[in-house]
Design a protein around this motif. Structure first.
Motif, PDB file in Angstrom:
ATOM      1  N   ARG A  11       0.833  -1.143   0.106  1.00 23.62           N
ATOM      2  CA  ARG A  11      -0.106   0.020  -0.010  1.00 23.62           C
ATOM      3  C   ARG A  11       0.860   1.090  -0.062  1.00 23.62           C
ATOM      4  O   ARG A  11       0.532   2.311  -0.463  1.00 23.62           O
ATOM      5  CB  ARG A  11      -0.923  -0.083   1.105  1.00 23.62           C
ATOM      6  N   ARG A  12       2.134   1.086   0.691  1.00 27.63           N
ATOM      7  CA  ARG A  12       2.869   2.275   0.728  1.00 27.63           C
ATOM      8  C   ARG A  12       4.368   1.993   0.073  1.00 27.63           C
ATOM      9  O   ARG A  12       4.516   0.851  -0.021  1.00 27.63           O
ATOM     10  CB  ARG A  12       2.869   2.647   2.226  1.00 27.63           C
ATOM     11  N   ARG A  14       5.642   2.736  -2.810  1.00 28.24           N
ATOM     12  CA  ARG A  14       5.854   2.732  -4.560  1.00 28.24           C
ATOM     13  C   ARG A  14       6.714   3.477  -4.953  1.00 28.24           C
ATOM     14  O   ARG A  14       7.524   3.302  -5.757  1.00 28.24           O
ATOM     15  CB  ARG A  14       4.620   2.723  -5.083  1.00 28.24           C
TER      16      ARG A  14
END
Length: 105
Positions: A11-12, A14
């Motif tokens: 979710r985090r 990238r």
């Protein structure tokens, strides 16, 4: 090692190059922990146990893959993150007016 692992989309992170996280070895408790470190990927010995664990994870496209493939994904991802970190540091150094590497003496 023969076995399975569970990975899902990160979710985090990238912007750092982190695309996947894996279910990790836990030191107790009811919760599950995720990791991007290949040495912490949880080895699940049977497909049935992996499917049971997968039922409790709903978000970010969780899936069961072979353990060796999960370790390879985490290893390749770590190398990519390192390359991205070095690239960013080099870009920042080029913007620094005190950096003198461009001089030929």
């Amino acid at each position: 090692m023969v076995g399975y692992a569970i990975i899902c989309n990160a979710r985090r992170g990238r912007w750092l190059g982190i695309e996947y996280i894996a279910l990790a070895k836990s030191r107790g408790g009811d919760g599950w922990w995720s990791t991007t470190d290949q040495n912490s990927v949880l080895l699940i010995p049977t497909l049935e146990e992996a499917q049971r664990r997968l039922e409790s994870i709903r978000l970010n496209d969780p899936r069961i893959i072979p353990y060796e493939r999960a370790c390879k994904i985490m290893r390749d991802q770590a190398a990519s993150v390192d390359r991205e970190r070095i690239r960013r540091e080099n870009e920042e150094a080029m913007d620094d007016p005190s950096w003198d590497a461009h001089k030929t003496w």
